[in-house]
Enzyme design. Structure first.
Site, PDB file in Angstrom:
ATOM      1  N   PRO A 101       0.997  -1.141   0.088  1.00  0.00           N
ATOM      2  CG  PRO A 101      -1.121  -1.646   1.648  1.00  0.00           C
ATOM      3  CD  PRO A 101       0.561  -1.945   0.958  1.00  0.00           C
ATOM      4  CB  VAL A 102       0.881   4.141  -2.355  1.00  0.00           C
ATOM      5  CG1 VAL A 102       1.561   5.572  -2.414  1.00  0.00           C
ATOM      6  CG2 VAL A 102       1.516   3.219  -3.575  1.00  0.00           C
ATOM      7  N   GLY A 105       3.271   3.927   5.312  1.00  0.00           N
ATOM      8  CA  GLY A 105       4.525   3.413   6.399  1.00  0.00           C
ATOM      9  C   GLY A 105       5.100   2.088   6.180  1.00  0.00           C
ATOM     10  CG  ASP A 152      11.396   3.477   5.061  1.00  0.00           C
ATOM     11  OD1 ASP A 152      11.553   3.565   6.351  1.00  0.00           O
ATOM     12  OD2 ASP A 152      10.507   4.122   4.495  1.00  0.00           O
TER      13      ASP A 152
END
Ligand code: MEV
Length: 313
Positions: A101-102, A105, A152
């Site tokens: 999912p964009v 997080g 990330d």
């Protein structure tokens, strides 16, 4: 010639988001149930440098040169070309897809960058080492959000649990005893860059408050590392909940995240918190295997649009 593809996992931050932007440590783990994929197909009949990119999830279909200079996909492709010292690229079509999912997080931007850099360097016949892929993805992260810590791109490139501190070598975490977490999506898109910028403004207004929150988070992160490395996994529960309270004080939670966190705890999770930038996106909950079905159902009933169970090892 057949197409070449590479994939990269999503990620969650177990402890330490936001504070990590200011040099404090954080712990992140890959999430292999969701992935970004880059597929590269040659178009031998076309001319050099004819590079087309399609990313149906974001309705993108463009020639590389028509993308803005700051577009993260363009940055990744040009960085790979520079790293390999190629004066032109062979004609190709790049297709990016992702189940991550964009703005949630889960590291979707960094995963796309890593998958693309890896697929492209493989396609060009010179696979780049992880260190270079990580650095390329970090450069693209700047265009997704202004002041990324680098956590990330690091956890996603190395695909292992990490203890991370900005501008220091990352450390792989030795997970003594595997444990499970549930990841619950509020379904609210919340671009990380906006929340990071808001925290920055608030910190400028009230440095004592924010620095003291960051110090407390730092203490939690060191303790969590010890518990993970010693196999005291149940002890991580209260630390998650404590970290969530500090994120609430920081102003990055929201009603929907709080609701999912409370639901998880009331249904028997050992602890829970928001994960990532906040103000939407995902939360995580630590659960014993036998409680997972019930907590999963409760999270769905409380409005989670997606619940993923993942084992950390
Ligand atoms: C994003 O996954 C985590 C944040 O700490 C931002 C960053 O570290 O770049 C909110």
């Amino acid at each position: 010639m057949a197409g070449i593809f590479a994939t990269a996992p999503g990620k969650v931050i177990l402890f330490g988001e936001h504070a990590v932007v200011y040099g404090h440590p954080a712990i992140a783990v890959p999430v292999s149930q969701v992935r970004a994929k880059a597929l590269i197909m040659p178009i031998p009949e076309n001319k050099p440098d004819e590079v087309y990119i399609e990313a149906p999830d974001i309705h993108l279909n463009s020639h590389l040169n028509q993308l803005p200079f700051k577009n993260p996909l363009r940055i990744v492709i040009e960085e790979v070309q520079n790293a390999l010292r190629l004066s032109y690229l062979p004609p190709m079509k790049i297709r990016i897809t992702s189940t991550i999912p964009v703005a949630a997080g889960l590291g979707s931007g960094a995963a796309v960058s890593v998958a693309l850099a890896r697929a492209l360097s493989n396609f060009l016949g010179h696979p780049l080492p992880d260190e270079t892929l990580c650095a390329i993805a970090f450069r693209a992260e700047h265009s997704y959000h202004g002041t990324p810590s680098g956590i990330d791109n690091t956890v996603i490139t190395y695909n292992q649990p990490i203890f991370f501190q900005k501008e220091k070598p990352y450390q792989l975490l030795n997970v003594e005893k595997p444990f499970r977490i549930l990841i619950g999506n509020t379904g609210i898109a919340s671009p990380t860059g906006e929340v990071v910028a808001e925290v920055r403004r608030n910190r400028e207004q009230n440095p004592e408050k924010y620095n003291s929150i960051f110090e407390n988070i730092s203490r939690i992160v060191y303790q969590a590392r010890e518990f993970i490395e010693k196999g005291n996994v149940n002890e991580l529960g209260p630390l998650l909940t404590e970290n969530h309270k500090l994120l609430q004080e920081m102003g990055v939670s929201c009603h929907e995240l709080d609701r999912l966190v409370e639901t998880a705890i009331h249904t028997g999770a050992l602890g829970a918190k928001l994960s990532g930038g906040g103000k939407g996106g995902n939360m995580i909950a630590l659960a014993t295997p036998e409680r997972i079905p019930e907590i999963t159902q409760a999270l769905r009933d409380a409005g989670a649009t997606l619940v993923i169970a993942t084992e950390i090892r």
